[in-house]
Motif scaffolding. Structure first.
Motif, PDB file in Angstrom:
ATOM      1  N   TYR A 156      27.700  26.404  35.488  1.00  0.00           N
ATOM      2  CA  TYR A 156      29.077  27.245  35.477  1.00  0.00           C
ATOM      3  C   TYR A 156      30.097  26.497  34.421  1.00  0.00           C
ATOM      4  CZ  TYR A 156      27.670  28.526  40.105  1.00  0.00           C
ATOM      5  OH  TYR A 156      27.108  28.974  41.388  1.00  0.00           O
ATOM      6  N   LYS A 157      30.027  25.402  34.241  1.00  0.00           N
ATOM      7  CA  LYS A 157      30.741  24.995  33.073  1.00  0.00           C
ATOM      8  C   LYS A 157      30.358  25.487  31.811  1.00  0.00           C
ATOM      9  CE  LYS A 157      32.122  20.254  34.369  1.00  0.00           C
ATOM     10  NZ  LYS A 157      31.959  18.872  34.261  1.00  0.00           N
ATOM     11  N   ARG A 158      29.132  25.792  31.685  1.00  0.00           N
ATOM     12  CA  ARG A 158      28.758  26.536  30.167  1.00  0.00           C
ATOM     13  C   ARG A 158      29.421  28.018  30.191  1.00  0.00           C
ATOM     14  NH1 ARG A 158      28.341  26.663  25.163  1.00  0.00           N
ATOM     15  NH2 ARG A 158      26.533  27.680  24.466  1.00  0.00           N
ATOM     16  N   TYR A 159      29.394  28.742  31.464  1.00  0.00           N
ATOM     17  CA  TYR A 159      29.870  30.000  31.398  1.00  0.00           C
ATOM     18  C   TYR A 159      31.435  29.741  30.969  1.00  0.00           C
ATOM     19  CZ  TYR A 159      32.126  34.171  33.141  1.00  0.00           C
ATOM     20  OH  TYR A 159      32.773  35.186  33.309  1.00  0.00           O
ATOM     21  N   LEU A 160      32.047  28.715  31.700  1.00  0.00           N
ATOM     22  CA  LEU A 160      33.439  28.719  31.305  1.00  0.00           C
ATOM     23  C   LEU A 160      33.718  28.413  29.846  1.00  0.00           C
ATOM     24  CD1 LEU A 160      34.566  26.933  34.586  1.00  0.00           C
ATOM     25  CD2 LEU A 160      35.054  29.202  33.992  1.00  0.00           C
ATOM     26  N   TYR A 217      34.316  36.230  35.994  1.00  0.00           N
ATOM     27  CA  TYR A 217      33.651  35.245  36.954  1.00  0.00           C
ATOM     28  C   TYR A 217      34.572  33.893  36.880  1.00  0.00           C
ATOM     29  CZ  TYR A 217      29.860  38.326  37.777  1.00  0.00           C
ATOM     30  OH  TYR A 217      28.906  39.208  37.907  1.00  0.00           O
ATOM     31  N   ALA A 218      35.403  33.548  35.786  1.00  0.00           N
ATOM     32  CA  ALA A 218      36.137  32.482  35.628  1.00  0.00           C
ATOM     33  C   ALA A 218      36.777  31.648  36.422  1.00  0.00           C
ATOM     34  CB  ALA A 218      37.093  32.606  34.257  1.00  0.00           C
ATOM     35  N   SER A 219      37.947  32.445  37.169  1.00  0.00           N
ATOM     36  CA  SER A 219      38.548  31.924  38.496  1.00  0.00           C
ATOM     37  C   SER A 219      37.858  31.491  39.274  1.00  0.00           C
ATOM     38  CB  SER A 219      39.638  32.802  38.677  1.00  0.00           C
ATOM     39  OG  SER A 219      39.374  34.032  39.257  1.00  0.00           O
ATOM     40  N   ASP A 220      36.951  32.222  39.650  1.00  0.00           N
ATOM     41  CA  ASP A 220      35.989  31.708  41.037  1.00  0.00           C
ATOM     42  C   ASP A 220      35.103  30.487  40.502  1.00  0.00           C
ATOM     43  OD1 ASP A 220      37.011  33.778  42.566  1.00  0.00           O
ATOM     44  OD2 ASP A 220      35.301  35.084  42.157  1.00  0.00           O
ATOM     45  N   LEU A 221      34.749  30.527  39.317  1.00  0.00           N
ATOM     46  CA  LEU A 221      33.936  29.446  38.809  1.00  0.00           C
ATOM     47  C   LEU A 221      34.704  28.243  38.649  1.00  0.00           C
ATOM     48  CD1 LEU A 221      31.127  31.008  36.572  1.00  0.00           C
ATOM     49  CD2 LEU A 221      31.089  30.436  39.323  1.00  0.00           C
ATOM     50  N   ARG A 222      35.737  28.307  38.418  1.00  0.00           N
ATOM     51  CA  ARG A 222      36.757  27.082  38.188  1.00  0.00           C
ATOM     52  C   ARG A 222      36.994  26.282  39.538  1.00  0.00           C
ATOM     53  NH1 ARG A 222      39.660  30.312  34.484  1.00  0.00           N
ATOM     54  NH2 ARG A 222      39.170  29.497  32.495  1.00  0.00           N
ATOM     55  N   ALA A 223      37.223  27.247  40.693  1.00  0.00           N
ATOM     56  CA  ALA A 223      37.331  26.737  41.928  1.00  0.00           C
ATOM     57  C   ALA A 223      35.995  25.997  42.409  1.00  0.00           C
ATOM     58  CB  ALA A 223      37.689  27.822  42.831  1.00  0.00           C
ATOM     59  N   ILE A 224      34.884  26.833  42.002  1.00  0.00           N
ATOM     60  CA  ILE A 224      33.758  26.083  42.484  1.00  0.00           C
ATOM     61  C   ILE A 224      33.299  24.878  41.926  1.00  0.00           C
ATOM     62  CG2 ILE A 224      31.022  26.575  42.559  1.00  0.00           C
ATOM     63  CD1 ILE A 224      31.642  29.552  42.985  1.00  0.00           C
ATOM     64  N   VAL A 225      33.476  24.842  40.655  1.00  0.00           N
ATOM     65  CA  VAL A 225      32.992  23.554  39.738  1.00  0.00           C
ATOM     66  C   VAL A 225      34.066  22.459  40.269  1.00  0.00           C
ATOM     67  CG1 VAL A 225      33.577  22.492  37.380  1.00  0.00           C
ATOM     68  CG2 VAL A 225      32.288  24.810  37.520  1.00  0.00           C
ATOM     69  N   GLY A 226      35.287  22.740  40.746  1.00  0.00           N
ATOM     70  CA  GLY A 226      36.117  21.451  41.197  1.00  0.00           C
ATOM     71  C   GLY A 226      35.589  21.161  42.685  1.00  0.00           C
ATOM     72  N   SER A 227      34.589  21.832  43.480  1.00  0.00           N
ATOM     73  CA  SER A 227      34.376  21.544  44.571  1.00  0.00           C
ATOM     74  C   SER A 227      33.066  20.849  44.722  1.00  0.00           C
ATOM     75  CB  SER A 227      34.367  22.689  45.641  1.00  0.00           C
ATOM     76  OG  SER A 227      33.287  23.564  45.319  1.00  0.00           O
ATOM     77  N   LEU A 228      32.338  21.157  43.488  1.00  0.00           N
ATOM     78  CA  LEU A 228      30.903  20.642  43.538  1.00  0.00           C
ATOM     79  C   LEU A 228      30.891  19.045  43.218  1.00  0.00           C
ATOM     80  CD1 LEU A 228      29.068  23.386  41.616  1.00  0.00           C
ATOM     81  CD2 LEU A 228      28.923  22.791  43.981  1.00  0.00           C
TER      82      LEU A 228
END
Length: 105
Positions: free
Chosen positions: A82-86, A94-105
């Motif tokens: 996900y970080k690589r995508y960002l 997908y950026a906003s969703d993945l930022r939230a997911i990265v913060g929760s992993l």
């Protein structure tokens, strides 16, 4: 079209197209997304890897690799994907969703 009655035929055509041109990262990404949407995480992961083998900057491939990893319980690998995508697409769809997911992993 893939979810319709001719889905298997369309998937087979996409696989054949990628086989004919293994540099077509966009086809591999489409296959990764399709397999991920169908709940076939292992296949989504494989197609995502093929996409980044063809083009390491194929940002969306990292979304489906990350999703497959996350669904397999591999949080660290999912977060890295996900970080690589960002990095590649900070303003991508997908950026906003993945930022939230990265913060929760």
């Amino acid at each position: 079209a893939i979810s319709g009655r001719r889905g298997k035929e369309i998937l087979a055509d996409c696989v054949a197209a990628f086989t004919a041109d293994p540099s077509a990262a966009d086809i591999a990404v489409a296959l990764a997304k399709t397999e991920f949407d169908r709940g076939r995480n292992a296949q989504a992961f494989v197609w995502g890897k093929k996409a980044i083998d063809a083009d390491p900057n194929a940002a969306e491939a990292y979304v489906f690799i990350g999703g497959a990893e996350q669904n397999a319980g591999h949080g660290k690998a999912a977060k890295e994907a996900y970080k690589r995508y960002l990095q590649l697409a900070p303003g991508g769809r997908y950026a906003s969703d993945l930022r939230a997911i990265v913060g929760s992993l």
